[in-house]
Every structure is written in structure tokens, then in C-alpha cells.
Design a protein around this motif. Structure first.
Motif, mmCIF file in Angstrom:
data_model
loop_
_atom_site.group_PDB
_atom_site.id
_atom_site.type_symbol
_atom_site.label_atom_id
_atom_site.label_comp_id
_atom_site.label_asym_id
_atom_site.label_seq_id
_atom_site.Cartn_x
_atom_site.Cartn_y
_atom_site.Cartn_z
ATOM 1 N N THR A 1 0.852 -1.186 0.000
ATOM 2 C CA THR A 1 0.000 0.000 0.000
ATOM 3 C C THR A 1 0.889 1.238 0.000
ATOM 4 N N GLN A 2 0.248 2.384 0.001
ATOM 5 C CA GLN A 2 0.997 3.637 -0.003
ATOM 6 C C GLN A 2 1.823 3.796 1.275
ATOM 7 N N PHE A 3 1.323 3.256 2.375
ATOM 8 C CA PHE A 3 1.978 3.437 3.664
ATOM 9 C C PHE A 3 2.843 2.252 4.072
ATOM 10 N N ARG A 4 2.576 1.093 3.519
ATOM 11 C CA ARG A 4 3.342 -0.109 3.864
ATOM 12 C C ARG A 4 4.125 -0.581 2.660
ATOM 13 N N THR A 5 5.428 -0.585 2.808
ATOM 14 C CA THR A 5 6.286 -1.027 1.710
ATOM 15 C C THR A 5 7.000 -2.334 2.028
ATOM 16 N N VAL A 6 6.710 -2.891 3.202
ATOM 17 C CA VAL A 6 7.291 -4.172 3.614
ATOM 18 C C VAL A 6 6.178 -5.066 4.164
ATOM 19 N N CYS A 7 6.468 -6.366 4.285
ATOM 20 C CA CYS A 7 5.473 -7.318 4.789
ATOM 21 C C CYS A 7 5.218 -7.072 6.283
ATOM 22 N N ASP A 8 4.211 -7.774 6.821
ATOM 23 C CA ASP A 8 3.836 -7.582 8.226
ATOM 24 C C ASP A 8 4.963 -7.938 9.193
ATOM 25 N N ALA A 9 5.666 -9.010 8.923
ATOM 26 C CA ALA A 9 6.747 -9.422 9.824
ATOM 27 C C ALA A 9 7.870 -8.378 9.838
ATOM 28 N N CYS A 10 8.260 -7.909 8.664
ATOM 29 C CA CYS A 10 9.316 -6.886 8.599
ATOM 30 C C CYS A 10 8.819 -5.555 9.162
ATOM 31 N N PHE A 11 7.529 -5.268 8.992
ATOM 32 C CA PHE A 11 6.960 -4.049 9.559
ATOM 33 C C PHE A 11 7.046 -4.085 11.087
ATOM 34 N N LYS A 12 6.784 -5.234 11.670
ATOM 35 C CA LYS A 12 6.890 -5.359 13.126
ATOM 36 C C LYS A 12 8.332 -5.173 13.581
ATOM 37 N N GLU A 13 9.285 -5.694 12.801
ATOM 38 C CA GLU A 13 10.708 -5.478 13.120
ATOM 39 C C GLU A 13 11.059 -3.994 13.041
ATOM 40 N N GLU A 14 10.535 -3.315 12.010
ATOM 41 C CA GLU A 14 10.794 -1.879 11.870
ATOM 42 C C GLU A 14 10.197 -1.102 13.038
ATOM 43 N N GLU A 15 9.013 -1.501 13.489
ATOM 44 C CA GLU A 15 8.383 -0.832 14.623
ATOM 45 C C GLU A 15 9.207 -1.015 15.895
ATOM 46 N N THR A 16 9.738 -2.217 16.077
ATOM 47 C CA THR A 16 10.595 -2.475 17.235
ATOM 48 C C THR A 16 11.855 -1.607 17.151
ATOM 49 N N ALA A 17 12.433 -1.518 15.966
ATOM 50 C CA ALA A 17 13.625 -0.687 15.767
ATOM 51 C C ALA A 17 13.295 0.781 16.007
ATOM 52 N N TYR A 18 12.120 1.228 15.556
ATOM 53 C CA TYR A 18 11.704 2.618 15.783
ATOM 54 C C TYR A 18 11.590 2.911 17.268
ATOM 55 N N GLU A 19 10.976 2.004 17.991
ATOM 56 C CA GLU A 19 10.834 2.201 19.440
ATOM 57 C C GLU A 19 12.200 2.292 20.115
ATOM 58 N N THR A 20 13.143 1.460 19.662
ATOM 59 C CA THR A 20 14.501 1.490 20.224
ATOM 60 C C THR A 20 15.149 2.846 19.978
ATOM 61 N N VAL A 21 15.062 3.329 18.730
ATOM 62 C CA VAL A 21 15.661 4.622 18.377
ATOM 63 C C VAL A 21 14.966 5.744 19.136
ATOM 64 N N TYR A 22 13.638 5.705 19.177
ATOM 65 C CA TYR A 22 12.892 6.767 19.836
ATOM 66 C C TYR A 22 13.187 6.814 21.334
ATOM 67 N N GLN A 23 13.270 5.662 21.967
ATOM 68 C CA GLN A 23 13.587 5.625 23.400
ATOM 69 C C GLN A 23 14.990 6.185 23.659
ATOM 70 N N PHE A 24 15.917 5.894 22.747
ATOM 71 C CA PHE A 24 17.275 6.430 22.880
ATOM 72 C C PHE A 24 17.270 7.949 22.751
ATOM 73 N N LEU A 25 16.558 8.466 21.754
ATOM 74 C CA LEU A 25 16.558 9.908 21.503
ATOM 75 C C LEU A 25 15.745 10.696 22.523
ATOM 76 N N ARG A 26 14.821 10.058 23.215
ATOM 77 C CA ARG A 26 13.999 10.758 24.208
ATOM 78 C C ARG A 26 14.813 11.194 25.417
ATOM 79 N N LYS A 27 15.890 10.484 25.702
ATOM 80 C CA LYS A 27 16.713 10.848 26.852
ATOM 81 C C LYS A 27 17.400 12.184 26.562
ATOM 82 N N ARG A 28 17.386 13.054 27.540
ATOM 83 C CA ARG A 28 17.914 14.408 27.370
ATOM 84 C C ARG A 28 19.375 14.421 26.896
#
Length: 139
Positions: A17-44
Motif C-alpha cells: 500500500t501507499q503506507f506499507r512497503t514491507v510485509c507484516d513481519a518486517c513491519f513489526k521489526e521496523e516498529e521495534t527498531a523505531y521504538e529502540t531509536v525513539y527511546q534512545f533519543l527521548r533521553k535528554r
């Protein structure tokens, strides 16, 4: 509507679709990676981290972090030292797709092409195939 495509990461068939360019399994991996990056960047203390420092600290690929930035999931206004490469020269930028120098270069090339087209149109109007210039000699 979506179309069938192979996932660029794992080659699994999925509905693209326009918003999903990878399969569901890879999308879940990307979401996990996003959370990791976001949690790292949230720290002052990490808000001023450079891109390579974020990659080293989170073990998330640079390409994936750049994808998050380009999709607007990581807002650069909150992180002053993060940026992404210009699509033409690779210089680090914070907005658009091209750096100022590349934009200026393309603008100058377009201006030059417009000038050539104007001269060509003027020659067509006058019916001259060639333009000759002569120098006046001193008497």
C-alpha cells in the motif's frame, strides 16, 4: 488499493500500500527498531547525538533511521544534530531533498536552458539560421 509485491527485505509476498512497503513481519521489526531509536533519543543527554552515534548505540541500520526521518516519524526540530544526506551530493541536510548548493546549481542550469531557448526562439522569428558577429577594426 494495494497491489501484490515481494517484500524488499525477506522476499515474502504481501499487499503493498501507499503506507506499507514491507510485509507484516518486517513491519513489526521496523516498529521495534523505531521504538529502540525513539527511546534512545527521548533521553535528554542523547538529543544532541549525531546519526552515526544513534546507529552505534541502538544497533539500528542507518538506512532505517533515515527512513524514519524521511517519513516524518522522527522530527528533526527536536534533535539539532540529526540530518540526512542530500540526494545529489550527500551533504547532511535537515529539510527538503537537496542542499542549498545543489538547488542553486539546478536553478542556474534551468536559467541557462531558458536563455538558450529564448535565443533559439528569437532566431526562428527573424528567420536567421546563423548569427554572425563582427569586430570593427580601428581606422
Amino acid at each position: 488499493m494495494g497491489e501484490l509485491a515481494n517484500c524488499p527485505k525477506c522476499n515474502t509476498l504481501f499487499v503493498k500500500t501507499q503506507f506499507r512497503t514491507v510485509c507484516d513481519a518486517c513491519f513489526k521489526e521496523e516498529e521495534t527498531a523505531y521504538e529502540t531509536v525513539y527511546q534512545f533519543l527521548r533521553k535528554r543527554e542523547n538529543r544532541k547525538a549525531l546519526l552515526h552515534e544513534v546507529v552505534e548505540a541502538t544497533d539500528v541500520s542507518e538506512d532505517l533511521i533515515l527512513k524514519f526521518i524521511r517519513n516524518g516519524r522522527i522530527q528533526l526540530s527536536n534533535f539539532p544534530n540529526l540530518g540526512y544526506p542530500c540526494e545529489k551530493c550527500g551533504e547532511s541536510i535537515r529539510e527538503d531533498r537537496l542542499c542549498k548548493n545543489c538547488k542553486k546549481d539546478i536553478h542556474n542550469q534551468l536559467h541557462q536552458m531558458e536563455q538558450v531557448e529564448m535565443i533559439s526562439e528569437r532566431n526562428k522569428e527573424t528567420g536567421n539560421k546563423y548569427t554572425y558577429y563582427s569586430q570593427r577594426t580601428k581606422k
